[in-house]
Design a protein around this motif. Structure first.
Motif, PDB file in Angstrom:
ATOM      1  N   ALA A  60       0.830  -1.210   0.000  1.00  0.00           N
ATOM      2  CA  ALA A  60       0.000   0.000   0.000  1.00  0.00           C
ATOM      3  C   ALA A  60       0.866   1.261   0.000  1.00  0.00           C
ATOM      4  CB  ALA A  60      -0.899   0.004   1.230  1.00  0.00           C
ATOM      5  N   PRO A  61       0.333   2.372  -0.470  1.00  0.00           N
ATOM      6  CA  PRO A  61       1.050   3.649  -0.383  1.00  0.00           C
ATOM      7  C   PRO A  61       1.344   4.002   1.074  1.00  0.00           C
ATOM      8  CG  PRO A  61      -0.844   3.823  -1.853  1.00  0.00           C
ATOM      9  CD  PRO A  61      -0.963   2.504  -1.159  1.00  0.00           C
ATOM     10  N   ALA A  62       2.414   4.730   1.291  1.00  0.00           N
ATOM     11  CA  ALA A  62       2.856   5.064   2.650  1.00  0.00           C
ATOM     12  C   ALA A  62       1.793   5.840   3.424  1.00  0.00           C
ATOM     13  CB  ALA A  62       4.150   5.869   2.585  1.00  0.00           C
ATOM     14  N   GLU A  63       0.995   6.648   2.715  1.00  0.00           N
ATOM     15  CA  GLU A  63      -0.002   7.466   3.418  1.00  0.00           C
ATOM     16  C   GLU A  63      -1.228   6.662   3.848  1.00  0.00           C
ATOM     17  OE1 GLU A  63      -0.631   8.236  -1.063  1.00  0.00           O
ATOM     18  OE2 GLU A  63       1.033   7.866   0.339  1.00  0.00           O
ATOM     19  N   TRP A  64      -1.329   5.416   3.430  1.00  0.00           N
ATOM     20  CA  TRP A  64      -2.436   4.556   3.859  1.00  0.00           C
ATOM     21  C   TRP A  64      -2.069   3.926   5.203  1.00  0.00           C
ATOM     22  CZ3 TRP A  64      -4.772   1.472  -0.858  1.00  0.00           C
ATOM     23  CH2 TRP A  64      -5.249   2.398  -1.808  1.00  0.00           C
ATOM     24  N   LEU A  71     -13.331  -0.829   6.855  1.00  0.00           N
ATOM     25  CA  LEU A  71     -12.778   0.150   5.917  1.00  0.00           C
ATOM     26  C   LEU A  71     -13.829   0.644   4.925  1.00  0.00           C
ATOM     27  CD1 LEU A  71      -9.234  -1.373   5.228  1.00  0.00           C
ATOM     28  CD2 LEU A  71      -9.863   0.528   6.734  1.00  0.00           C
ATOM     29  N   ASP A  72     -15.082   0.640   5.355  1.00  0.00           N
ATOM     30  CA  ASP A  72     -16.187   1.203   4.565  1.00  0.00           C
ATOM     31  C   ASP A  72     -16.294   0.576   3.181  1.00  0.00           C
ATOM     32  OD1 ASP A  72     -16.738   2.839   6.685  1.00  0.00           O
ATOM     33  OD2 ASP A  72     -15.803   4.628   5.829  1.00  0.00           O
ATOM     34  N   GLY A  73     -16.072  -0.726   3.109  1.00  0.00           N
ATOM     35  CA  GLY A  73     -16.101  -1.407   1.830  1.00  0.00           C
ATOM     36  C   GLY A  73     -17.491  -1.464   1.210  1.00  0.00           C
ATOM     37  N   SER A 133      -9.958   5.220  -0.428  1.00  0.00           N
ATOM     38  CA  SER A 133      -8.654   5.637   0.096  1.00  0.00           C
ATOM     39  C   SER A 133      -8.796   6.393   1.413  1.00  0.00           C
ATOM     40  CB  SER A 133      -7.914   6.497  -0.932  1.00  0.00           C
ATOM     41  OG  SER A 133      -8.675   7.652  -1.262  1.00  0.00           O
ATOM     42  N   ASP A 134      -9.886   7.138   1.580  1.00  0.00           N
ATOM     43  CA  ASP A 134     -10.088   7.889   2.829  1.00  0.00           C
ATOM     44  C   ASP A 134     -10.078   6.969   4.042  1.00  0.00           C
ATOM     45  OD1 ASP A 134     -10.218  10.231   1.469  1.00  0.00           O
ATOM     46  OD2 ASP A 134     -12.398  10.490   1.627  1.00  0.00           O
ATOM     47  N   ALA A 135     -10.647   5.766   3.883  1.00  0.00           N
ATOM     48  CA  ALA A 135     -10.697   4.825   5.003  1.00  0.00           C
ATOM     49  C   ALA A 135      -9.297   4.362   5.392  1.00  0.00           C
ATOM     50  CB  ALA A 135     -11.572   3.629   4.643  1.00  0.00           C
ATOM     51  N   PHE A 136      -8.416   4.257   4.415  1.00  0.00           N
ATOM     52  CA  PHE A 136      -7.047   3.823   4.691  1.00  0.00           C
ATOM     53  C   PHE A 136      -6.211   4.909   5.367  1.00  0.00           C
ATOM     54  CE2 PHE A 136      -7.835   0.562   1.368  1.00  0.00           C
ATOM     55  CZ  PHE A 136      -7.329  -0.548   2.029  1.00  0.00           C
ATOM     56  N   LYS A 137      -6.689   6.135   5.369  1.00  0.00           N
ATOM     57  CA  LYS A 137      -5.923   7.246   5.932  1.00  0.00           C
ATOM     58  C   LYS A 137      -6.306   7.549   7.380  1.00  0.00           C
ATOM     59  CE  LYS A 137      -5.260   9.255   1.350  1.00  0.00           C
ATOM     60  NZ  LYS A 137      -5.559  10.377   0.427  1.00  0.00           N
ATOM     61  N   ARG A 138      -7.121   6.683   7.975  1.00  0.00           N
ATOM     62  CA  ARG A 138      -7.525   6.861   9.367  1.00  0.00           C
ATOM     63  C   ARG A 138      -6.633   6.045  10.288  1.00  0.00           C
ATOM     64  NH1 ARG A 138     -13.620   5.161   7.800  1.00  0.00           N
ATOM     65  NH2 ARG A 138     -14.067   6.858   6.340  1.00  0.00           N
ATOM     66  N   ARG A 139      -6.500   6.513  11.511  1.00  0.00           N
ATOM     67  CA  ARG A 139      -5.844   5.707  12.543  1.00  0.00           C
ATOM     68  C   ARG A 139      -6.756   4.530  12.880  1.00  0.00           C
ATOM     69  NH1 ARG A 139      -5.428   9.439  17.320  1.00  0.00           N
ATOM     70  NH2 ARG A 139      -4.344   7.669  18.260  1.00  0.00           N
ATOM     71  N   PHE A 140      -6.155   3.455  13.371  1.00  0.00           N
ATOM     72  CA  PHE A 140      -6.971   2.283  13.680  1.00  0.00           C
ATOM     73  C   PHE A 140      -6.454   1.570  14.916  1.00  0.00           C
ATOM     74  CE2 PHE A 140      -3.433   0.371  11.490  1.00  0.00           C
ATOM     75  CZ  PHE A 140      -3.296  -0.879  12.081  1.00  0.00           C
ATOM     76  N   ALA A 141      -7.318   0.751  15.485  1.00  0.00           N
ATOM     77  CA  ALA A 141      -6.941  -0.135  16.589  1.00  0.00           C
ATOM     78  C   ALA A 141      -7.658  -1.462  16.365  1.00  0.00           C
ATOM     79  CB  ALA A 141      -7.331   0.462  17.931  1.00  0.00           C
ATOM     80  N   PHE A 142      -6.948  -2.541  16.625  1.00  0.00           N
ATOM     81  CA  PHE A 142      -7.429  -3.897  16.311  1.00  0.00           C
ATOM     82  C   PHE A 142      -7.384  -4.752  17.577  1.00  0.00           C
ATOM     83  CE2 PHE A 142      -6.441  -8.287  15.203  1.00  0.00           C
ATOM     84  CZ  PHE A 142      -7.234  -8.580  14.110  1.00  0.00           C
ATOM     85  N   ARG A 143      -8.468  -5.479  17.838  1.00  0.00           N
ATOM     86  CA  ARG A 143      -8.513  -6.401  18.968  1.00  0.00           C
ATOM     87  C   ARG A 143      -9.196  -7.701  18.534  1.00  0.00           C
ATOM     88  NH1 ARG A 143      -5.967  -2.721  20.500  1.00  0.00           N
ATOM     89  NH2 ARG A 143      -5.784  -1.807  22.588  1.00  0.00           N
ATOM     90  N   ARG A 144      -8.636  -8.813  18.985  1.00  0.00           N
ATOM     91  CA  ARG A 144      -9.193 -10.118  18.613  1.00  0.00           C
ATOM     92  C   ARG A 144      -8.989 -11.092  19.764  1.00  0.00           C
ATOM     93  NH1 ARG A 144      -6.598 -14.642  16.183  1.00  0.00           N
ATOM     94  NH2 ARG A 144      -8.072 -16.041  15.136  1.00  0.00           N
ATOM     95  N   ALA A 145      -9.974 -11.958  20.008  1.00  0.00           N
ATOM     96  CA  ALA A 145      -9.862 -12.965  21.061  1.00  0.00           C
ATOM     97  C   ALA A 145     -10.352 -14.311  20.543  1.00  0.00           C
ATOM     98  CB  ALA A 145     -10.674 -12.560  22.292  1.00  0.00           C
TER      99      ALA A 145
END
Length: 274
Positions: free
Chosen positions: A79-83, A128-130, A171-183
């Motif tokens: 992916a591009p660096a800005e994503w 990611l708003d797919g 692309s806007d969705a890829f430019k957001r900060r994110f946090a991931f959790r899984r159990a």
């Protein structure tokens, strides 16, 4: 597994040839689930491999993922660096915990079309708003948000003869900060809870709940909520009978972990961006 009720396998190469769908047919992409258990109601397979859809296409507008794109191909996308949310791709791909054979055969579209709560491609595309783009039997197209495409285990918005063509991630969705959790209940177990939070700068906060619920659920806030506000929204949005119940986790555990992870994600995205 051999499917001994199959009388024919069609290998269309054009969209027009896909219009021959009838009762007893099934579209075949990777086939990792299709060949995993008896399918006594099926008589024909329509192999989508001959259509030769480009697996991935990207540009300033975002990422387009063909329904037939193997998981391994998606995982290898650069992916591009800005994503800055692109690492979610690898995290979700690894949530399969599948062998290399599955990775190279299982498809992104197949995972969505199964609609199983633990489907990590559902988690990725919903967070990611797919948008799922389908081809209708009469030659049209439908655009359905992933959050609405999956309706429950083995239940999607697909109509008879309709095929999932691609998933578009903006692309806007890829430019957001994110946090991931899984159990999971075991180190190599199927996802029992999978939550993804995204935040646009210091503004809009979105929480996507998957695996713990029968279908994906999304909560959106104009700004980061307070703990009580987040908890109240979870109460109001996810009724008790929406939490999934199977060998990979009881509803009470899934609900508890959903609230726990939601607050962890809120706190993580509350911190200033690095």
């Amino acid at each position: 597994m051999d499917l001994n009720t199959i009388d024919a396998v069609l290998r269309p190469t054009t969209r027009r040839a896909l219009r021959n769908f009838s009762a007893g047919d099934a579209y075949l992409a990777g086939g990792t689930w299709l060949f995993s258990e008896p399918q006594r109601h099926l008589r024909r397979l329509i192999d989508l491999g001959g259509c030769q859809w480009e697996p991935l296409q990207s540009g300033s507008w975002g990422l387009s993922i063909a329904a037939t794109c193997p998981v391994a191909t998606l995982d290898g996308f650069e992916a591009p660096a800005e994503w800055i949310a692109a690492p979610l791709i690898g995290q979700c791909c690894r949530s399969f915990l599948a062998s290399f054979k599955i990775w190279n055969m299982a498809t992104v579209g197949g995972n969505l079309c199964m609609g199983l709560p633990a489907g990590p491609m559902i988690s990725l595309c919903a967070a990611l708003d797919g948008t799922c783009v389908t081809w209708t039997p009469i030659g049209g197209e439908r655009h359905i948000k992933t959050i609405d495409f999956v309706r429950g285990p083995l239940q999607t918005a697909l109509q008879s003869g309709e095929v999932l063509r691609r998933i578009e991630l903006p692309s806007d969705a890829f430019k957001r900060r994110f946090a991931f959790r899984r159990a999971t209940l075991s180190p190599l177990g199927r996802s029992g809870v999978l939550l993804i939070g995204t935040r646009a700068g210091r503004g809009r906060f979105t929480l996507t709940v998957t695996a713990s619920t029968r279908r994906p659920v999304q909560l959106a806030f104009q700004s980061l909520p307070l703990p009580a506000e987040l908890s109240d929204r979870l109460d109001a949005t996810i009724p008790g009978d929406l939490y999934y119940d199977d060998i990979h986790g009881a509803p009470a555990w899934r609900k508890h972990m959903t609230y726990e992870f939601a607050e962890e994600i809120r706190r993580e995205l509350m911190r200033p961006a690095p």
